[in-house]
Design a protein around this motif. Structure first.
Motif, PDB file in Angstrom:
ATOM      1  N   LEU A  81       0.838  -1.191   0.000  1.00  0.00           N
ATOM      2  CA  LEU A  81       0.000   0.000   0.000  1.00  0.00           C
ATOM      3  C   LEU A  81       0.877   1.247   0.000  1.00  0.00           C
ATOM      4  O   LEU A  81       1.763   1.382   0.843  1.00  0.00           O
ATOM      5  CB  LEU A  81      -0.872   0.005   1.254  1.00  0.00           C
ATOM      6  CG  LEU A  81      -1.714   1.259   1.467  1.00  0.00           C
ATOM      7  CD1 LEU A  81      -3.007   1.168   0.677  1.00  0.00           C
ATOM      8  CD2 LEU A  81      -1.992   1.497   2.942  1.00  0.00           C
ATOM      9  N   TRP A  82       0.605   2.189  -0.919  1.00  0.00           N
ATOM     10  CA  TRP A  82       1.412   3.402  -0.972  1.00  0.00           C
ATOM     11  C   TRP A  82       0.976   4.407   0.101  1.00  0.00           C
ATOM     12  O   TRP A  82      -0.153   4.408   0.588  1.00  0.00           O
ATOM     13  CB  TRP A  82       1.371   4.020  -2.362  1.00  0.00           C
ATOM     14  CG  TRP A  82       2.316   5.193  -2.449  1.00  0.00           C
ATOM     15  CD1 TRP A  82       2.016   6.483  -2.759  1.00  0.00           C
ATOM     16  CD2 TRP A  82       3.724   5.159  -2.181  1.00  0.00           C
ATOM     17  NE1 TRP A  82       3.154   7.261  -2.700  1.00  0.00           N
ATOM     18  CE2 TRP A  82       4.218   6.479  -2.335  1.00  0.00           C
ATOM     19  CE3 TRP A  82       4.620   4.145  -1.797  1.00  0.00           C
ATOM     20  CZ2 TRP A  82       5.548   6.821  -2.138  1.00  0.00           C
ATOM     21  CZ3 TRP A  82       5.959   4.488  -1.612  1.00  0.00           C
ATOM     22  CH2 TRP A  82       6.411   5.800  -1.782  1.00  0.00           C
ATOM     23  N   ASN A  83       1.912   5.300   0.446  1.00  0.00           N
ATOM     24  CA  ASN A  83       1.716   6.253   1.543  1.00  0.00           C
ATOM     25  C   ASN A  83       0.474   7.112   1.372  1.00  0.00           C
ATOM     26  O   ASN A  83      -0.262   7.358   2.330  1.00  0.00           O
ATOM     27  CB  ASN A  83       2.942   7.172   1.661  1.00  0.00           C
ATOM     28  CG  ASN A  83       4.236   6.408   1.851  1.00  0.00           C
ATOM     29  OD1 ASN A  83       4.219   5.204   2.077  1.00  0.00           O
ATOM     30  ND2 ASN A  83       5.361   7.090   1.752  1.00  0.00           N
ATOM     31  N   ALA A  84       0.222   7.592   0.167  1.00  0.00           N
ATOM     32  CA  ALA A  84      -0.906   8.497  -0.061  1.00  0.00           C
ATOM     33  C   ALA A  84      -2.246   7.810   0.168  1.00  0.00           C
ATOM     34  O   ALA A  84      -3.270   8.490   0.343  1.00  0.00           O
ATOM     35  CB  ALA A  84      -0.844   9.054  -1.484  1.00  0.00           C
ATOM     36  N   ASP A  89     -10.519   3.788   5.164  1.00  0.00           N
ATOM     37  CA  ASP A  89     -11.315   3.608   3.945  1.00  0.00           C
ATOM     38  C   ASP A  89     -10.463   3.623   2.687  1.00  0.00           C
ATOM     39  O   ASP A  89     -10.684   2.844   1.754  1.00  0.00           O
ATOM     40  CB  ASP A  89     -12.396   4.694   3.855  1.00  0.00           C
ATOM     41  CG  ASP A  89     -13.466   4.538   4.918  1.00  0.00           C
ATOM     42  OD1 ASP A  89     -13.692   3.396   5.376  1.00  0.00           O
ATOM     43  OD2 ASP A  89     -14.075   5.559   5.306  1.00  0.00           O
ATOM     44  N   SER A  90      -9.469   4.509   2.664  1.00  0.00           N
ATOM     45  CA  SER A  90      -8.623   4.611   1.471  1.00  0.00           C
ATOM     46  C   SER A  90      -7.769   3.361   1.293  1.00  0.00           C
ATOM     47  O   SER A  90      -7.480   2.961   0.162  1.00  0.00           O
ATOM     48  CB  SER A  90      -7.761   5.871   1.536  1.00  0.00           C
ATOM     49  OG  SER A  90      -7.094   5.960   2.779  1.00  0.00           O
ATOM     50  N   PHE A  95      -6.544  -1.427  -1.802  1.00  0.00           N
ATOM     51  CA  PHE A  95      -6.339  -2.872  -1.874  1.00  0.00           C
ATOM     52  C   PHE A  95      -7.182  -3.476  -2.989  1.00  0.00           C
ATOM     53  O   PHE A  95      -6.700  -4.308  -3.770  1.00  0.00           O
ATOM     54  CB  PHE A  95      -6.669  -3.528  -0.532  1.00  0.00           C
ATOM     55  CG  PHE A  95      -6.496  -5.022  -0.542  1.00  0.00           C
ATOM     56  CD1 PHE A  95      -5.237  -5.585  -0.573  1.00  0.00           C
ATOM     57  CD2 PHE A  95      -7.598  -5.859  -0.540  1.00  0.00           C
ATOM     58  CE1 PHE A  95      -5.066  -6.974  -0.602  1.00  0.00           C
ATOM     59  CE2 PHE A  95      -7.446  -7.240  -0.565  1.00  0.00           C
ATOM     60  CZ  PHE A  95      -6.173  -7.794  -0.596  1.00  0.00           C
ATOM     61  N   ASP A  96      -8.444  -3.059  -3.079  1.00  0.00           N
ATOM     62  CA  ASP A  96      -9.299  -3.551  -4.169  1.00  0.00           C
ATOM     63  C   ASP A  96      -8.686  -3.237  -5.525  1.00  0.00           C
ATOM     64  O   ASP A  96      -8.720  -4.067  -6.449  1.00  0.00           O
ATOM     65  CB  ASP A  96     -10.688  -2.918  -4.070  1.00  0.00           C
ATOM     66  CG  ASP A  96     -11.520  -3.475  -2.929  1.00  0.00           C
ATOM     67  OD1 ASP A  96     -11.175  -4.559  -2.417  1.00  0.00           O
ATOM     68  OD2 ASP A  96     -12.502  -2.814  -2.543  1.00  0.00           O
ATOM     69  N   ALA A  97      -8.117  -2.040  -5.651  1.00  0.00           N
ATOM     70  CA  ALA A  97      -7.503  -1.645  -6.923  1.00  0.00           C
ATOM     71  C   ALA A  97      -6.288  -2.505  -7.238  1.00  0.00           C
ATOM     72  O   ALA A  97      -6.073  -2.898  -8.395  1.00  0.00           O
ATOM     73  CB  ALA A  97      -7.132  -0.164  -6.882  1.00  0.00           C
ATOM     74  N   SER A  98      -5.483  -2.807  -6.219  1.00  0.00           N
ATOM     75  CA  SER A  98      -4.318  -3.671  -6.434  1.00  0.00           C
ATOM     76  C   SER A  98      -4.748  -5.065  -6.870  1.00  0.00           C
ATOM     77  O   SER A  98      -4.175  -5.640  -7.807  1.00  0.00           O
ATOM     78  CB  SER A  98      -3.473  -3.761  -5.159  1.00  0.00           C
ATOM     79  OG  SER A  98      -2.662  -2.614  -4.991  1.00  0.00           O
ATOM     80  N   HIS A 106      -7.031 -12.757  -4.082  1.00  0.00           N
ATOM     81  CA  HIS A 106      -6.338 -12.557  -2.807  1.00  0.00           C
ATOM     82  C   HIS A 106      -4.843 -12.427  -3.080  1.00  0.00           C
ATOM     83  O   HIS A 106      -4.355 -12.832  -4.142  1.00  0.00           O
ATOM     84  CB  HIS A 106      -6.601 -13.712  -1.841  1.00  0.00           C
ATOM     85  CG  HIS A 106      -5.869 -14.988  -2.198  1.00  0.00           C
ATOM     86  ND1 HIS A 106      -6.327 -15.871  -3.165  1.00  0.00           N
ATOM     87  CD2 HIS A 106      -4.702 -15.520  -1.727  1.00  0.00           C
ATOM     88  CE1 HIS A 106      -5.492 -16.889  -3.258  1.00  0.00           C
ATOM     89  NE2 HIS A 106      -4.487 -16.704  -2.410  1.00  0.00           N
ATOM     90  N   VAL A 107      -4.134 -11.832  -2.137  1.00  0.00           N
ATOM     91  CA  VAL A 107      -2.673 -11.860  -2.165  1.00  0.00           C
ATOM     92  C   VAL A 107      -2.204 -12.689  -0.986  1.00  0.00           C
ATOM     93  O   VAL A 107      -2.959 -12.968  -0.048  1.00  0.00           O
ATOM     94  CB  VAL A 107      -2.048 -10.447  -2.117  1.00  0.00           C
ATOM     95  CG1 VAL A 107      -2.400  -9.649  -3.358  1.00  0.00           C
ATOM     96  CG2 VAL A 107      -2.432  -9.703  -0.846  1.00  0.00           C
TER      97      VAL A 107
END
Length: 278
Positions: A81-84, A89-90, A95-98, A106-107
């Motif tokens: 997950l990136w810092n921004a 919620d974000s 995660f869904d986008a990844s 799943h990862v």
């Protein structure tokens, strides 16, 4: 498809999930080159692939995984997950986008990429990680670039201890205090930039050992990591080097070899300082 090399050892994480001790990283690999590099890695016998949202190549990783024909349960996929995107919620949305870019449901491991202390959102972020884990969409959750103070604060405020902390770690930055903290708390140590981006491949101590063993300097350094117990994820786009980096299980370093490499520690970072990077 080639048969997986059988002698890549696995470590058992603190939640019982097993993880290959040597994997393939795709940091700084352009998306349009990623599928070919990952395909070469998978054909060579790697089964653990490490990417991140900020790398911009999750789509390329996903293409290679889908085309490989390798059963999903034989693969170990990590993203970050990136810092921004930190915050409850974000994080769930990111995660869904990844998952969508990877083409997976799943990862195997999801990591907070940096503590980003100035944002002060990693505790809320971790609660989202715990939800993702409880739903089975990440088999294990962990962090990256966390220092002991960040880890203590996180663990004091949560039910799940990170399974992994992926940090800059190589002979010039050996992270002894951090590794000892991990050992006390059952956190696996994973090394990014394990070869110090090539800075140590000409070091006399390393080249001397490599010459005696008939191995490359990179193989010697990777072997040092493995014998310390680190998980390691070397990156290359060169097929020969991709294969060489996996061929590190047919030899061992002596205690004297380990001591010679241990002596190279001078605290030299290549990447940012986790206490100030946001």
């Amino acid at each position: 498809m080639t048969t997986p090399i059988p002698h890549v050892p696995h470590i058992t994480l603190n939640n019982g999930v097993t993880m290959p001790q040597l994997g393939f990283g795709v940091f700084q690999v352009p998306d349009d080159e990623t599928a070919a590099a990952v395909t070469t890695a998978l054909e060579s016998g790697y089964r653990s692939i490490d990417t991140a949202a900020i790398y911009g190549n999750e789509t390329g990783v996903g293409r290679a995984l889908a085309a490989s024909g390798i059963p999903r349960d034989e693969l170990f996929v990590t993203t970050k997950l990136w810092n921004a995107d930190q915050g409850y919620d974000s994080t769930l949305a990111a995660f869904d986008a990844s998952l969508s870019r990877l083409g997976l449901d799943h990862v195997d491991l999801y990591l907070i990429h940096w503590p980003a202390p100035a944002h002060d959102r990693y505790q809320d972020t971790w609660r989202a990680f715990e939800k993702i884990h409880s739903e089975g969409r990440a088999r294990a959750i962990g962090v990256s670039n966390f220092e002991p103070a960040h880890l203590r604060r996180l663990m004091d405020d949560s039910a799940v201890t990170p399974a992994v902390n992926q940090v800059e770690l190589h002979p010039r930055l050996q992270q002894r205090e951090l590794r000892a903290f991990h050992a006390r708390h059952g956190i696996a140590t994973e090394a990014w930039s394990p070869l110090a981006q090539g800075a140590l491949l000409g070091d006399p101590a390393v080249t001397s050992i490599a010459g005696r063993l008939g191995r490359t300097p990179a193989q010697v350094i990777l072997r040092w990591h493995l014998q310390l117990g680190n998980v390691v994820i070397p990156k290359s786009v060169t097929p020969e080097r991709i294969r060489e980096n996996l061929d590190v299980f047919g030899f061992e370093l002596t205690d004297a070899d380990i001591a010679a490499i241990d002596a190279l520690d001078d605290g030299g970072r290549i990447g940012p300082d986790p206490d100030t990077f946001n």
